[in-house]
Design an enzyme around this catalytic site. Structure first.
Site, mmCIF file in Angstrom:
data_model
loop_
_atom_site.group_PDB
_atom_site.id
_atom_site.type_symbol
_atom_site.label_atom_id
_atom_site.label_comp_id
_atom_site.label_asym_id
_atom_site.label_seq_id
_atom_site.Cartn_x
_atom_site.Cartn_y
_atom_site.Cartn_z
ATOM 1 N N ASP A 5 -6.608 -6.761 4.049
ATOM 2 C CA ASP A 5 -7.703 -6.080 3.363
ATOM 3 C C ASP A 5 -8.651 -7.113 2.766
ATOM 4 O O ASP A 5 -9.870 -7.063 2.955
ATOM 5 C CB ASP A 5 -7.129 -5.178 2.259
ATOM 6 C CG ASP A 5 -8.214 -4.467 1.471
ATOM 7 O OD1 ASP A 5 -9.159 -3.961 2.102
ATOM 8 O OD2 ASP A 5 -8.109 -4.418 0.229
ATOM 9 N N LYS A 25 2.830 -15.333 2.626
ATOM 10 C CA LYS A 25 3.023 -16.026 1.342
ATOM 11 C C LYS A 25 4.520 -16.288 1.217
ATOM 12 O O LYS A 25 5.172 -15.881 0.251
ATOM 13 C CB LYS A 25 2.472 -15.148 0.199
ATOM 14 C CG LYS A 25 2.436 -15.832 -1.163
ATOM 15 C CD LYS A 25 1.389 -16.921 -1.298
ATOM 16 C CE LYS A 25 1.479 -17.593 -2.652
ATOM 17 N NZ LYS A 25 0.589 -18.781 -2.765
ATOM 18 N N ASP A 47 -3.353 -18.079 0.429
ATOM 19 C CA ASP A 47 -4.357 -18.739 -0.418
ATOM 20 C C ASP A 47 -5.104 -19.806 0.373
ATOM 21 O O ASP A 47 -6.334 -19.923 0.306
ATOM 22 C CB ASP A 47 -3.718 -19.301 -1.708
ATOM 23 C CG ASP A 47 -2.465 -20.120 -1.458
ATOM 24 O OD1 ASP A 47 -1.933 -20.099 -0.332
ATOM 25 O OD2 ASP A 47 -2.000 -20.803 -2.403
ATOM 26 N N TYR A 96 0.819 -1.212 0.000
ATOM 27 C CA TYR A 96 0.000 0.000 0.000
ATOM 28 C C TYR A 96 0.855 1.265 0.000
ATOM 29 O O TYR A 96 0.446 2.294 -0.534
ATOM 30 C CB TYR A 96 -0.893 0.039 1.248
ATOM 31 C CG TYR A 96 -2.250 -0.584 1.071
ATOM 32 C CD1 TYR A 96 -2.381 -1.896 0.645
ATOM 33 C CD2 TYR A 96 -3.402 0.140 1.353
ATOM 34 C CE1 TYR A 96 -3.625 -2.467 0.509
ATOM 35 C CE2 TYR A 96 -4.646 -0.425 1.225
ATOM 36 C CZ TYR A 96 -4.758 -1.738 0.794
ATOM 37 O OH TYR A 96 -6.005 -2.296 0.664
ATOM 38 N N ASP A 113 -12.543 -8.617 4.346
ATOM 39 C CA ASP A 113 -13.802 -8.566 3.589
ATOM 40 C C ASP A 113 -14.422 -9.955 3.519
ATOM 41 O O ASP A 113 -15.631 -10.121 3.678
ATOM 42 C CB ASP A 113 -13.565 -8.055 2.156
ATOM 43 C CG ASP A 113 -13.861 -6.565 2.011
ATOM 44 O OD1 ASP A 113 -13.643 -5.827 3.001
ATOM 45 O OD2 ASP A 113 -14.286 -6.136 0.932
HETATM 46 C C1 IPM Z 1 -10.518 -0.939 3.829
HETATM 47 C C2 IPM Z 1 -10.731 -0.328 2.471
HETATM 48 C C3 IPM Z 1 -9.558 0.591 2.175
HETATM 49 C C4 IPM Z 1 -8.304 -0.254 2.153
HETATM 50 C C5 IPM Z 1 -9.712 1.397 0.883
HETATM 51 C C6 IPM Z 1 -10.991 2.189 0.861
HETATM 52 C C7 IPM Z 1 -8.529 2.313 0.670
HETATM 53 O O1 IPM Z 1 -10.879 -1.313 1.507
HETATM 54 O O2 IPM Z 1 -10.464 -0.180 4.822
HETATM 55 O O3 IPM Z 1 -10.446 -2.163 3.916
HETATM 56 O O4 IPM Z 1 -7.979 -0.843 1.122
HETATM 57 O O5 IPM Z 1 -7.639 -0.310 3.185
HETATM 58 MG MG MG Z 2 -11.003 -3.265 2.299
#
Ligand code: IPM
Ligand code: MG
Length: 353
Positions: free
Chosen positions: A244, A188, A220, A138, A248
């Site tokens: 990240d 990884k 993975d 990042y 999710d």
């Molecule tokens: C998160 C989001 C952010 C990230 C984006 C919006 C920059 O996806 O907080 O997980 O990738 O960290």
């Molecule tokens: Mg995210």
């Protein structure tokens, strides 16, 4: 206790309003909370031409904690990279050195049926993902898009120093000590040197935590195990990009992304607290968004930054109570429950408190 409040874009202002009503109750009951609103994201671009304006930076630095709604939306999608609302979020994380991102994935008993997985696979699920938040690909240099040998080449750099790995590993081990004492580090290392170092430093750090059972998993496989048998995990620690993606994925196990709070902490437990969901432009302004993740983020703030476990418990208990009473916003609605809008959900939490 100074709280900088960044409502942000989309549904941000609607959900933050409900969290502020909850904090108001605590204030009336004697907590010395001071609220300072400021702009972040698309609204800041519109007002100040910068997704993380100087005025916001000053307030956020001076505050003890930051409460954030959500940023972004299609309105700003066409902007240059430096002006995108996400830049505001990445900017404040880096500026405040919020390297430790705590993302719990918790299945509330009443909502187990809302998971994408079978209820029996997720019932009782309680995972904490500890994501490193200020390093990795990042922020790594060099980065860019340039022409090489007559064609465009895009490149980014995955980079971690051992001090960066050690400090996030410590946060994860400390968290594991307060939970079920199992920590899985995700990397990884079969391909990426940066994550070989990650694994080595996590193993070194483990020497200080003999009571924690440490395991390692390739990313993975971790992605697969999260949907195969998620309850095998207690605490997961991983880098910025893997975290990240996996967070999710983990949120969907709970079936209710509208329910999940998060904390991003610096070394002194100053923190930025935000729901893990986005700004949901499709429902913005309609008053139907689920405010519970933001309300639970406020609870995390009281617990982690201000050390007010009782106040945090009071909010979390109220949220459990409104779920048990059957109140549901659209995202978690199922037949037989009571569908409510954002404000009515806030009302129910206040009543429960
Ligand atoms: C998160 C989001 C952010 C990230 C984006 C919006 C920059 O996806 O907080 O997980 O990738 O960290
Ligand atoms: Mg995210």
């Amino acid at each position: 206790m100074k709280i900088c409040v960044l409502a942000g874009d989309g549904i941000g202002p609607e959900i933050v309003a409900e969290a502020l009503r909850v904090l108001d109750v605590l204030r009336r009951d004697g907590l010395a909370l001071e609220i300072e609103p400021a702009l972040l994201g698309g609204c800041a671009v519109d007002a100040a031409g910068d997704p993380y304006p100087e005025a916001t930076r000053a307030l956020a630095r001076a505050a003890d904690a930051v409460l954030l709604g959500a940023v972004g939306g299609p309105k700003w999608d066409g902007l240059a990279r430096e002006l995108r609302p996400e830049r505001g979020l990445l900017g404040i994380r880096k500026d405040l050195d919020l390297f430790a991102n705590l993302r719990p994935a918790l299945v509330y008993p009443e909502l187990a049926g809302a998971s994408a997985l079978k209820a029996e696979v997720v019932a009782g699920l309680d995972i904490l993902i500890v994501r490193e938040l200020t390093g990795d690909i990042y922020f790594g240099q060099p980065r860019g898009i340039e022409v090489r040998n007559g064609e465009r080449v895009g490149y980014n750099t995955m980079v971690y120093s051992e001090s960066e790995i050690r400090r996030i590993a410590r946060v994860a081990f400390d968290a594991a000590m307060k939970r079920n004492r199992r920590l899985c580090s995700v990397d990884k290392m079969n391909v990426l040197e940066a994550t070989q170092l990650w694994r080595d430093v996590v193993i070194e750090t483990a020497a200080d935590y003999p009571a924690v059972e440490l395991s390692h998993m390739l990313v993975d496989n971790a992605a697969m195990q999260l949907v195969r048998n998620p309850r095998q995990f207690d605490v997961i620690v991983t880098g910025n990009m893997f975290g990240d993606i996996l967070s999710d994925e983990a949120s969907m196990l709970t079936g209710s992304i509208g329910m999940l709070p998060s904390a991003s902490l610096d070394a002194a437990n100053k923190g930025l607290y935000e729901p893990i969901h986005g700004s949901a432009p499709d429902i913005a302004g309609r008053g139907v968004a689920n405010p519970l993740a933001t309300i639970l983020s406020a609870a995390m703030m009281l617990r982690y930054t201000f050390g007010l476990a009782d106040a945090a418990d009071r909010i979390e208990k109220a949220v459990r109570q409104v779920l048990a009473q059957g109140y549901r916003t659209g995202d978690i609605y199922s037949p037989g429950t009571t569908r409510v809008d954002t404000r009515a959900m806030g009302d129910a939490v206040l009543a429960a408190m």
